[in-house]
Design a protein around this motif. Structure first.
Motif, PDB file in Angstrom:
ATOM      1  N   LEU A 194     -89.255 -95.284   0.262  1.00  0.00           N
ATOM      2  CA  LEU A 194     -89.533 -94.683  -1.040  1.00  0.00           C
ATOM      3  C   LEU A 194     -89.182 -95.619  -2.188  1.00  0.00           C
ATOM      4  CD1 LEU A 194     -87.998 -91.167  -0.294  1.00  0.00           C
ATOM      5  CD2 LEU A 194     -90.438 -91.724  -0.396  1.00  0.00           C
ATOM      6  N   ASP A 195     -90.007 -95.589  -3.229  1.00  0.00           N
ATOM      7  CA  ASP A 195     -89.645 -96.271  -4.468  1.00  0.00           C
ATOM      8  C   ASP A 195     -88.405 -95.612  -5.060  1.00  0.00           C
ATOM      9  OD1 ASP A 195     -91.892 -97.756  -4.047  1.00  0.00           O
ATOM     10  OD2 ASP A 195     -92.987 -97.038  -5.812  1.00  0.00           O
ATOM     11  N   GLU A 196     -87.662 -96.358  -5.862  1.00  0.00           N
ATOM     12  CA  GLU A 196     -86.405 -95.847  -6.414  1.00  0.00           C
ATOM     13  C   GLU A 196     -86.598 -94.540  -7.166  1.00  0.00           C
ATOM     14  OE1 GLU A 196     -82.806 -97.299  -9.439  1.00  0.00           O
ATOM     15  OE2 GLU A 196     -84.435 -98.667  -8.890  1.00  0.00           O
ATOM     16  N   GLY A 197     -87.675 -94.427  -7.930  1.00  0.00           N
ATOM     17  CA  GLY A 197     -87.901 -93.227  -8.727  1.00  0.00           C
ATOM     18  C   GLY A 197     -88.238 -91.992  -7.922  1.00  0.00           C
ATOM     19  N   ASN A 198     -88.611 -92.176  -6.667  1.00  0.00           N
ATOM     20  CA  ASN A 198     -88.974 -91.042  -5.820  1.00  0.00           C
ATOM     21  C   ASN A 198     -87.912 -90.694  -4.786  1.00  0.00           C
ATOM     22  OD1 ASN A 198     -91.484 -90.589  -7.031  1.00  0.00           O
ATOM     23  ND2 ASN A 198     -92.528 -92.042  -5.690  1.00  0.00           N
ATOM     24  N   TYR A 199     -86.846 -91.502  -4.712  1.00  0.00           N
ATOM     25  CA  TYR A 199     -85.898 -91.341  -3.622  1.00  0.00           C
ATOM     26  C   TYR A 199     -85.113 -90.034  -3.717  1.00  0.00           C
ATOM     27  CZ  TYR A 199     -82.158 -92.211  -0.320  1.00  0.00           C
ATOM     28  OH  TYR A 199     -81.287 -92.091   0.726  1.00  0.00           O
ATOM     29  N   LYS A 200     -84.411 -89.823  -4.818  1.00  0.00           N
ATOM     30  CA  LYS A 200     -83.513 -88.669  -4.904  1.00  0.00           C
ATOM     31  C   LYS A 200     -84.266 -87.353  -4.776  1.00  0.00           C
ATOM     32  CE  LYS A 200     -79.747 -90.734  -7.573  1.00  0.00           C
ATOM     33  NZ  LYS A 200     -78.960 -90.672  -8.848  1.00  0.00           N
ATOM     34  N   LYS A 201     -85.392 -87.230  -5.480  1.00  0.00           N
ATOM     35  CA  LYS A 201     -86.104 -85.952  -5.452  1.00  0.00           C
ATOM     36  C   LYS A 201     -86.688 -85.665  -4.069  1.00  0.00           C
ATOM     37  CE  LYS A 201     -90.443 -87.818  -7.407  1.00  0.00           C
ATOM     38  NZ  LYS A 201     -91.363 -87.723  -8.574  1.00  0.00           N
ATOM     39  N   THR A 202     -87.063 -86.729  -3.347  1.00  0.00           N
ATOM     40  CA  THR A 202     -87.630 -86.524  -2.012  1.00  0.00           C
ATOM     41  C   THR A 202     -86.542 -86.192  -1.003  1.00  0.00           C
ATOM     42  OG1 THR A 202     -89.444 -88.028  -2.549  1.00  0.00           O
ATOM     43  CG2 THR A 202     -89.053 -87.579  -0.214  1.00  0.00           C
ATOM     44  N   MET A 203     -85.418 -86.850  -1.106  1.00  0.00           N
ATOM     45  CA  MET A 203     -84.316 -86.538  -0.199  1.00  0.00           C
ATOM     46  C   MET A 203     -83.791 -85.118  -0.406  1.00  0.00           C
ATOM     47  SD  MET A 203     -83.872 -89.140   1.823  1.00  0.00           S
ATOM     48  CE  MET A 203     -85.672 -89.182   1.800  1.00  0.00           C
ATOM     49  N   ALA A 204     -83.911 -84.609  -1.648  1.00  0.00           N
ATOM     50  CA  ALA A 204     -83.403 -83.274  -1.954  1.00  0.00           C
ATOM     51  C   ALA A 204     -84.430 -82.174  -1.711  1.00  0.00           C
ATOM     52  CB  ALA A 204     -82.942 -83.221  -3.415  1.00  0.00           C
ATOM     53  N   ALA A 205     -85.697 -82.532  -1.560  1.00  0.00           N
ATOM     54  CA  ALA A 205     -86.746 -81.516  -1.366  1.00  0.00           C
ATOM     55  C   ALA A 205     -86.578 -80.831  -0.012  1.00  0.00           C
ATOM     56  CB  ALA A 205     -88.122 -82.162  -1.465  1.00  0.00           C
ATOM     57  N   PRO A 206     -86.886 -79.536   0.063  1.00  0.00           N
ATOM     58  CA  PRO A 206     -86.775 -78.846   1.355  1.00  0.00           C
ATOM     59  C   PRO A 206     -87.655 -79.453   2.441  1.00  0.00           C
ATOM     60  CG  PRO A 206     -87.023 -77.271  -0.441  1.00  0.00           C
ATOM     61  CD  PRO A 206     -87.243 -78.629  -1.027  1.00  0.00           C
ATOM     62  N   CYS A 207     -88.816 -79.985   2.040  1.00  0.00           N
ATOM     63  CA  CYS A 207     -89.754 -80.541   3.011  1.00  0.00           C
ATOM     64  C   CYS A 207     -90.671 -81.525   2.296  1.00  0.00           C
ATOM     65  CB  CYS A 207     -90.576 -79.417   3.656  1.00  0.00           C
ATOM     66  SG  CYS A 207     -91.736 -79.966   4.934  1.00  0.00           S
ATOM     67  N   THR A 208     -90.998 -82.604   2.979  1.00  0.00           N
ATOM     68  CA  THR A 208     -91.969 -83.561   2.458  1.00  0.00           C
ATOM     69  C   THR A 208     -93.068 -83.738   3.486  1.00  0.00           C
ATOM     70  OG1 THR A 208     -90.264 -84.756   1.226  1.00  0.00           O
ATOM     71  CG2 THR A 208     -92.340 -85.912   1.631  1.00  0.00           C
ATOM     72  N   ALA A 209     -94.306 -83.532   3.069  1.00  0.00           N
ATOM     73  CA  ALA A 209     -95.448 -83.739   3.959  1.00  0.00           C
ATOM     74  C   ALA A 209     -95.937 -85.173   3.824  1.00  0.00           C
ATOM     75  CB  ALA A 209     -96.571 -82.772   3.610  1.00  0.00           C
ATOM     76  N   ILE A 210     -95.979 -85.886   4.941  1.00  0.00           N
ATOM     77  CA  ILE A 210     -96.695 -87.157   4.985  1.00  0.00           C
ATOM     78  C   ILE A 210     -98.139 -86.827   5.312  1.00  0.00           C
ATOM     79  CG2 ILE A 210     -96.908 -89.419   6.070  1.00  0.00           C
ATOM     80  CD1 ILE A 210     -93.979 -89.204   6.907  1.00  0.00           C
ATOM     81  N   VAL A 211     -99.014 -87.053   4.362  1.00  0.00           N
ATOM     82  CA  VAL A 211    -100.441 -86.851   4.607  1.00  0.00           C
ATOM     83  C   VAL A 211    -100.991 -88.183   5.111  1.00  0.00           C
ATOM     84  CG1 VAL A 211    -102.665 -86.242   3.607  1.00  0.00           C
ATOM     85  CG2 VAL A 211    -100.573 -85.127   2.788  1.00  0.00           C
ATOM     86  N   ALA A 212    -101.444 -88.190   6.342  1.00  0.00           N
ATOM     87  CA  ALA A 212    -101.936 -89.405   6.983  1.00  0.00           C
ATOM     88  C   ALA A 212    -103.372 -89.189   7.447  1.00  0.00           C
ATOM     89  CB  ALA A 212    -101.032 -89.766   8.169  1.00  0.00           C
ATOM     90  N   TYR A 213    -103.948 -90.241   8.018  1.00  0.00           N
ATOM     91  CA  TYR A 213    -105.283 -90.121   8.609  1.00  0.00           C
ATOM     92  C   TYR A 213    -105.298 -90.909   9.908  1.00  0.00           C
ATOM     93  CZ  TYR A 213    -105.864 -94.660   6.272  1.00  0.00           C
ATOM     94  OH  TYR A 213    -105.685 -95.951   5.826  1.00  0.00           O
ATOM     95  N   ASP A 214    -106.155 -90.483  10.814  1.00  0.00           N
ATOM     96  CA  ASP A 214    -106.245 -91.090  12.134  1.00  0.00           C
ATOM     97  C   ASP A 214    -107.475 -91.989  12.184  1.00  0.00           C
ATOM     98  OD1 ASP A 214    -106.205 -91.778  14.786  1.00  0.00           O
ATOM     99  OD2 ASP A 214    -106.226 -89.727  15.558  1.00  0.00           O
ATOM    100  N   MET A 215    -107.268 -93.281  12.378  1.00  0.00           N
ATOM    101  CA  MET A 215    -108.392 -94.208  12.467  1.00  0.00           C
ATOM    102  C   MET A 215    -109.263 -93.936  13.698  1.00  0.00           C
ATOM    103  SD  MET A 215    -108.627 -96.381   9.942  1.00  0.00           S
ATOM    104  CE  MET A 215    -109.427 -97.851  10.627  1.00  0.00           C
ATOM    105  N   ALA A 216    -108.731 -93.257  14.686  1.00  0.00           N
ATOM    106  CA  ALA A 216    -109.498 -92.899  15.883  1.00  0.00           C
ATOM    107  C   ALA A 216    -109.915 -91.434  15.839  1.00  0.00           C
ATOM    108  CB  ALA A 216    -108.688 -93.198  17.140  1.00  0.00           C
ATOM    109  N   PHE A 217    -110.150 -90.924  14.640  1.00  0.00           N
ATOM    110  CA  PHE A 217    -110.522 -89.512  14.477  1.00  0.00           C
ATOM    111  C   PHE A 217    -111.739 -89.135  15.306  1.00  0.00           C
ATOM    112  CE2 PHE A 217    -112.974 -91.845  11.357  1.00  0.00           C
ATOM    113  CZ  PHE A 217    -114.236 -91.275  11.433  1.00  0.00           C
TER     114      PHE A 217
END
Length: 202
Positions: free
Chosen positions: A75-98
């Motif tokens: 995480l970038d510095e500006g996003n670290y604290k709020k993300t660590m404190a959030a109840p849940c963080t979704a990583i939205v990814a994509y599958d190259m072999a979809f």
């Protein structure tokens, strides 16, 4: 007598406000998100359309301390604290072999061949475009079931992929913090382009 040309009814203003007009990007969150809520979220967002119903988006819901410890260094510095404190963080990814799942998802014809011989750059364009659509569906579905969202870039994709998707064909796209948003954490509402600036009717 039924009018076959009539559109479906518009959602009530309260619903439109919750999805769009009053929905905001929050920077602090409280609350807890259980497994049932995450299943409910996915079971709603999965119905959004994608090319040939290819559904290339993949999601990792980062909730445990161990998973947060893996995500933190990316995480970038500006996003670290709020993300660590959030109840849940979704990583939205994509599958190259979809395309491997297309025979099940699009059984009307042999659609796998539309994709599996394409160059990698073309596959990435298809997967990223449709995976981004599905990420937007996640935002709307989350708001529809009462969650607040904090979508963001501001992280090292390569580090996330190395931490969460080693040896796979999954690639990270963006992150979304989820929970009960703190109204004190938002900025004043920013303007949007008006119709004439953003649209043209030909």
């Amino acid at each position: 007598m039924q009018d076959d040309n009539a559109f479906k009814p518009t959602l009530p203003d309260a619903s439109l406000d919750q999805l769009f007009r009053q929905a905001r990007t929050y920077n602090r969150f409280t609350g807890q998100i259980d497994d049932a809520t995450l299943h409910r979220l996915y079971d709603l967002l999965k119905w959004g359309p994608t090319t040939s119903n290819s559904c290339p988006a993949r999601y990792v819901f980062v909730r445990s301390p161990e998973a947060k410890a893996k995500l933190g260094p990316a995480l970038d510095e500006g996003n670290y604290k709020k993300t660590m404190a959030a109840p849940c963080t979704a990583i939205v990814a994509y599958d190259m072999a979809f395309f491997e799942k297309v025979p099940v998802l699009f059984p009307h014809t042999d659609a796998r061949g539309w994709f599996d011989t394409k160059p990698e750059a073309d596959l990435r364009t298809i997967a990223l475009r449709n995976g981004s659509l599905q990420g937007a569906y996640l935002l709307l579905a989350a708001r529809a079931i009462g969650l607040d969202c904090g979508p963001m870039s501001g992280f090292d994709n390569a580090k996330v992929d190395a931490a969460f998707f080693p040896g796979t064909t999954w690639r990270s796209n963006f992150l979304v913090n989820l929970g009960k948003g703190d109204p004190a954490s938002i900025f004043p509402r920013s303007p949007r382009l008006n119709f004439d600036e953003a649209c043209r009717i030909d």
